[in-house]
Design an enzyme around this catalytic site. Sequence first.
Site, PDB file in Angstrom:
ATOM      1  N   CYS A 107       0.845  -1.213   0.000  1.00 17.78           N
ATOM      2  CA  CYS A 107       0.000   0.000   0.000  1.00 17.78           C
ATOM      3  C   CYS A 107       0.870   1.249   0.000  1.00 17.78           C
ATOM      4  O   CYS A 107       0.544   2.247  -0.671  1.00 17.78           O
ATOM      5  CB  CYS A 107      -0.885   0.037   1.242  1.00 17.78           C
ATOM      6  SG  CYS A 107      -2.008  -1.355   1.353  1.00 17.78           S
ATOM      7  N   ASP A 118     -21.619  11.063 -14.461  1.00 13.57           N
ATOM      8  CA  ASP A 118     -23.023  10.745 -14.134  1.00 13.57           C
ATOM      9  C   ASP A 118     -23.138   9.898 -12.862  1.00 13.57           C
ATOM     10  O   ASP A 118     -24.209   9.395 -12.549  1.00 13.57           O
ATOM     11  CB  ASP A 118     -23.676  10.010 -15.319  1.00 13.57           C
ATOM     12  CG  ASP A 118     -22.899   8.751 -15.715  1.00 13.57           C
ATOM     13  OD1 ASP A 118     -21.883   8.425 -15.053  1.00 13.57           O
ATOM     14  OD2 ASP A 118     -23.295   8.081 -16.687  1.00 13.57           O
TER      15      ASP A 118
HETATM   16  C1  BEZ Z   1       0.641  -4.738   1.864  1.00 12.33           C
HETATM   17  O1  BEZ Z   1       0.136  -3.662   1.604  1.00 12.33           O
HETATM   18  O2  BEZ Z   1       1.846  -4.913   1.755  1.00 12.33           O
HETATM   19  C2  BEZ Z   1      -0.194  -5.906   2.311  1.00 12.33           C
HETATM   20  C3  BEZ Z   1      -1.342  -5.693   3.055  1.00 12.33           C
HETATM   21  C4  BEZ Z   1      -2.095  -6.777   3.478  1.00 12.33           C
HETATM   22  C5  BEZ Z   1      -1.696  -8.076   3.136  1.00 12.33           C
HETATM   23  C6  BEZ Z   1      -0.562  -8.257   2.357  1.00 12.33           C
HETATM   24  C7  BEZ Z   1       0.195  -7.181   1.946  1.00 12.33           C
END
Ligand code: BEZ
Length: 231
Positions: free
Chosen positions: A54, A144
Amino acid sequence: MQTSTEFEAMALKLGDTVPDFTADSTEGPIEFYKYIEGSWAILFSHPNDFTPVCTTELGAVGNFLPEFEKRGVKVIALSCNDVVSHKGWIGDIESYTPGAKVGYPILADPTRELAVKFGMLDPDEIDSKGIPLTARAVFIIGPDKKLKLSILYPATTGRNFHEVLRVIDSLQLTANFSVATPVNWNVGDKCMVIPSLSNEAATLKFPKGFETVEVPSGRSYIRLTPQPNVD
Ligand code: BEZ
Protein backbone atom coordinates in the site's frame (compact mmCIF):
# COMPACT_ATOMS: atom_id res chain seq x y z
CA MET A 1 -18.84 -7.94 17.01
CA GLN A 2 -19.98 -8.03 13.38
CA THR A 3 -20.73 -11.42 11.85
CA SER A 4 -19.30 -12.53 8.52
CA THR A 5 -22.67 -12.03 6.79
CA GLU A 6 -22.62 -8.39 7.84
CA PHE A 7 -19.43 -8.02 5.81
CA GLU A 8 -20.82 -9.75 2.75
CA ALA A 9 -20.12 -7.69 -0.32
CA MET A 10 -22.90 -5.94 -2.16
CA ALA A 11 -21.09 -6.04 -5.48
CA LEU A 12 -21.47 -2.90 -7.54
CA LYS A 13 -22.11 -3.69 -11.19
CA LEU A 14 -20.97 -1.69 -14.18
CA GLY A 15 -23.58 0.98 -14.87
CA ASP A 16 -24.82 1.10 -11.26
CA THR A 17 -25.03 4.51 -9.62
CA VAL A 18 -22.41 4.45 -6.87
CA PRO A 19 -23.71 5.15 -3.37
CA ASP A 20 -23.25 8.53 -1.71
CA PHE A 21 -21.59 8.77 1.70
CA THR A 22 -20.00 11.20 4.11
CA ALA A 23 -16.71 10.21 5.72
CA ASP A 24 -13.76 11.72 7.49
CA SER A 25 -10.54 11.96 5.50
CA THR A 26 -7.01 13.31 5.71
CA GLU A 27 -8.38 16.46 4.07
CA GLY A 28 -11.40 16.80 6.41
CA PRO A 29 -14.94 15.45 6.05
CA ILE A 30 -15.88 14.44 2.50
CA GLU A 31 -19.39 14.46 1.11
CA PHE A 32 -18.75 12.09 -1.75
CA TYR A 33 -21.32 13.28 -4.30
CA LYS A 34 -20.42 16.91 -3.64
CA TYR A 35 -16.72 16.11 -3.92
CA ILE A 36 -16.97 14.36 -7.28
CA GLU A 37 -19.80 16.52 -8.68
CA GLY A 38 -19.58 16.68 -12.49
CA SER A 39 -16.14 15.00 -12.64
CA TRP A 40 -14.72 11.62 -13.37
CA ALA A 41 -13.43 10.03 -10.16
CA ILE A 42 -11.30 7.14 -8.99
CA LEU A 43 -11.95 5.58 -5.61
CA PHE A 44 -9.35 2.99 -4.69
CA SER A 45 -9.02 0.98 -1.51
CA HIS A 46 -6.21 -0.46 0.56
CA PRO A 47 -6.04 -3.25 3.10
CA ASN A 48 -4.33 -1.31 5.86
CA ASP A 49 -2.13 1.63 6.81
CA PHE A 50 1.60 1.01 7.38
CA THR A 51 1.72 -1.97 5.03
CA PRO A 52 4.43 -2.24 2.40
CA VAL A 53 2.55 -2.70 -0.88
CA CYS A 54 0.00 0.00 0.00
CA THR A 55 2.84 2.39 0.79
CA THR A 56 4.24 1.94 -2.73
CA GLU A 57 0.81 2.37 -4.33
CA LEU A 58 -0.14 5.58 -2.54
CA GLY A 59 3.26 7.08 -3.42
CA ALA A 60 2.84 6.14 -7.08
CA VAL A 61 -0.60 7.76 -7.16
CA GLY A 62 0.90 10.88 -5.57
CA ASN A 63 3.38 11.11 -8.44
CA PHE A 64 0.60 10.47 -10.99
CA LEU A 65 -1.69 13.21 -9.62
CA PRO A 66 -0.94 15.61 -12.52
CA GLU A 67 -1.93 12.80 -14.93
CA PHE A 68 -5.26 12.30 -13.15
CA GLU A 69 -5.82 16.07 -13.07
CA LYS A 70 -5.07 16.32 -16.80
CA ARG A 71 -7.88 13.83 -17.38
CA GLY A 72 -10.26 15.66 -15.00
CA VAL A 73 -10.32 12.74 -12.57
CA LYS A 74 -10.80 13.35 -8.83
CA VAL A 75 -8.68 10.94 -6.78
CA ILE A 76 -9.82 9.44 -3.48
CA ALA A 77 -8.14 6.63 -1.53
CA LEU A 78 -9.65 4.56 1.26
CA SER A 79 -7.96 2.57 3.97
CA CYS A 80 -9.61 0.88 6.94
CA ASN A 81 -8.00 2.99 9.64
CA ASP A 82 -8.70 6.36 11.22
CA VAL A 83 -7.42 9.76 10.12
CA VAL A 84 -4.78 9.94 12.86
CA SER A 85 -3.27 6.71 11.56
CA HIS A 86 -3.50 7.86 7.92
CA LYS A 87 -1.74 11.14 8.74
CA GLY A 88 1.06 9.30 10.52
CA TRP A 89 1.49 7.03 7.49
CA ILE A 90 1.73 9.82 4.89
CA GLY A 91 5.28 10.69 6.03
CA ASP A 92 6.38 7.13 5.26
CA ILE A 93 4.65 7.13 1.87
CA GLU A 94 6.29 10.38 0.79
CA SER A 95 9.68 9.32 2.11
CA TYR A 96 9.55 5.94 0.31
CA THR A 97 8.59 7.32 -3.12
CA PRO A 98 10.88 10.18 -4.21
CA GLY A 99 8.94 13.28 -5.23
CA ALA A 100 5.58 11.89 -4.15
CA LYS A 101 3.05 14.10 -2.39
CA VAL A 102 -0.14 12.54 -1.13
CA GLY A 103 -2.13 15.46 -2.50
CA TYR A 104 -5.43 13.62 -2.41
CA PRO A 105 -7.70 12.55 0.46
CA ILE A 106 -7.43 9.18 2.17
CA LEU A 107 -10.83 8.25 3.57
CA ALA A 108 -11.03 6.83 7.06
CA ASP A 109 -13.08 3.65 7.34
CA PRO A 110 -12.14 2.04 10.66
CA THR A 111 -15.52 0.25 10.94
CA ARG A 112 -15.39 -1.05 7.32
CA GLU A 113 -18.76 0.61 6.69
CA LEU A 114 -17.67 2.05 3.35
CA ALA A 115 -15.76 -1.07 2.37
CA VAL A 116 -18.97 -3.10 2.86
CA LYS A 117 -21.05 -0.52 0.98
CA PHE A 118 -18.73 -0.74 -2.03
CA GLY A 119 -18.07 -4.49 -1.86
CA MET A 120 -14.35 -4.02 -1.29
CA LEU A 121 -13.73 -6.70 1.35
CA ASP A 122 -11.40 -9.62 0.80
CA PRO A 123 -12.65 -12.60 2.85
CA ASP A 124 -9.19 -14.22 2.54
CA GLU A 125 -7.37 -11.39 4.34
CA ILE A 126 -8.36 -11.27 8.01
CA ASP A 127 -6.98 -8.79 10.54
CA SER A 128 -5.98 -9.55 14.14
CA LYS A 129 -9.63 -9.13 15.24
CA GLY A 130 -10.85 -11.66 12.63
CA ILE A 131 -12.36 -8.95 10.43
CA PRO A 132 -11.82 -9.08 6.65
CA LEU A 133 -9.52 -6.39 5.26
CA THR A 134 -10.32 -4.41 2.16
CA ALA A 135 -8.94 -5.74 -1.08
CA ARG A 136 -7.26 -3.46 -3.63
CA ALA A 137 -10.40 -2.25 -5.35
CA VAL A 138 -10.44 0.39 -8.09
CA PHE A 139 -13.69 2.09 -9.03
CA ILE A 140 -13.72 4.50 -11.94
CA ILE A 141 -16.84 6.62 -11.76
CA GLY A 142 -18.21 8.80 -14.56
CA PRO A 143 -19.54 12.35 -14.26
CA ASP A 144 -23.02 10.74 -14.13
CA LYS A 145 -21.94 8.96 -10.90
CA LYS A 146 -22.23 5.58 -12.60
CA LEU A 147 -19.62 2.86 -12.25
CA LYS A 148 -17.63 2.69 -15.51
CA LEU A 149 -14.99 0.17 -14.47
CA SER A 150 -13.98 -1.86 -11.45
CA ILE A 151 -10.83 -3.85 -10.78
CA LEU A 152 -10.29 -6.05 -7.75
CA TYR A 153 -6.84 -7.25 -6.73
CA PRO A 154 -5.98 -9.29 -3.66
CA ALA A 155 -3.96 -7.61 -0.91
CA THR A 156 -0.80 -9.42 -1.98
CA THR A 157 -0.72 -7.95 -5.51
CA GLY A 158 -0.01 -4.26 -6.06
CA ARG A 159 -1.84 -2.49 -8.88
CA ASN A 160 -0.35 -1.03 -12.05
CA PHE A 161 -1.39 2.62 -12.14
CA HIS A 162 -0.07 3.02 -15.70
CA GLU A 163 -2.84 0.58 -16.58
CA VAL A 164 -5.36 2.57 -14.54
CA LEU A 165 -4.50 5.72 -16.53
CA ARG A 166 -4.67 3.74 -19.77
CA VAL A 167 -8.18 2.47 -19.00
CA ILE A 168 -9.29 5.98 -18.06
CA ASP A 169 -8.08 7.17 -21.48
CA SER A 170 -10.10 4.41 -23.11
CA LEU A 171 -13.21 5.05 -20.98
CA GLN A 172 -13.17 8.77 -21.69
CA LEU A 173 -12.61 8.22 -25.40
CA THR A 174 -15.26 5.54 -25.83
CA ALA A 175 -17.78 7.59 -23.82
CA ASN A 176 -17.59 10.29 -26.49
CA PHE A 177 -16.96 8.48 -29.79
CA SER A 178 -18.39 5.34 -31.39
CA VAL A 179 -15.15 3.42 -31.00
CA ALA A 180 -13.75 0.64 -28.85
CA THR A 181 -10.08 0.20 -28.00
CA PRO A 182 -8.28 -3.03 -28.90
CA VAL A 183 -5.82 -5.07 -26.89
CA ASN A 184 -2.94 -3.10 -25.35
CA TRP A 185 -4.28 0.12 -26.86
CA ASN A 186 -2.62 3.37 -25.89
CA VAL A 187 -3.48 6.97 -26.76
CA GLY A 188 -2.72 7.61 -30.44
CA ASP A 189 -3.19 3.98 -31.53
CA LYS A 190 -5.88 2.94 -33.99
CA CYS A 191 -9.33 2.23 -32.58
CA MET A 192 -12.09 -0.18 -33.58
CA VAL A 193 -15.37 1.01 -35.02
CA ILE A 194 -18.05 -0.37 -32.68
CA PRO A 195 -19.95 -3.33 -34.15
CA SER A 196 -23.39 -1.66 -33.84
CA LEU A 197 -22.40 1.12 -36.26
CA SER A 198 -23.17 0.45 -39.93
CA ASN A 199 -20.55 1.20 -42.61
CA GLU A 200 -22.73 4.08 -43.81
CA ALA A 201 -22.92 5.61 -40.32
CA ALA A 202 -19.18 5.01 -39.79
CA THR A 203 -18.39 6.86 -43.03
CA LEU A 204 -20.30 9.86 -41.70
CA LYS A 205 -18.88 9.65 -38.17
CA PHE A 206 -15.22 9.15 -39.06
CA PRO A 207 -14.00 11.76 -41.55
CA LYS A 208 -10.53 10.20 -41.38
CA GLY A 209 -12.07 7.01 -42.75
CA PHE A 210 -11.83 3.41 -41.63
CA GLU A 211 -10.37 0.21 -43.01
CA THR A 212 -12.01 -3.18 -42.89
CA VAL A 213 -9.60 -6.01 -42.14
CA GLU A 214 -10.05 -9.16 -44.21
CA VAL A 215 -10.34 -12.33 -42.15
CA PRO A 216 -10.79 -16.00 -43.16
CA SER A 217 -14.48 -16.03 -42.16
CA GLY A 218 -15.13 -13.37 -44.77
CA ARG A 219 -16.97 -11.31 -42.18
CA SER A 220 -16.36 -7.55 -42.10
CA TYR A 221 -16.38 -6.94 -38.37
CA ILE A 222 -12.84 -5.72 -37.74
CA ARG A 223 -12.87 -2.07 -38.75
CA LEU A 224 -9.99 0.16 -37.75
CA THR A 225 -10.05 3.93 -37.62
CA PRO A 226 -7.52 6.52 -36.42
CA GLN A 227 -8.28 7.79 -32.93
CA PRO A 228 -10.99 10.36 -33.62
CA ASN A 229 -9.84 13.05 -31.18
CA VAL A 230 -6.13 13.25 -32.03
CA ASP A 231 -4.57 14.92 -35.08
C1 BEZ B 1 0.64 -4.74 1.86
O1 BEZ B 1 0.14 -3.66 1.60
O2 BEZ B 1 1.85 -4.91 1.76
C2 BEZ B 1 -0.19 -5.91 2.31
C3 BEZ B 1 -1.34 -5.69 3.06
C4 BEZ B 1 -2.10 -6.78 3.48
C5 BEZ B 1 -1.70 -8.08 3.14
C6 BEZ B 1 -0.56 -8.26 2.36
C7 BEZ B 1 0.19 -7.18 1.95
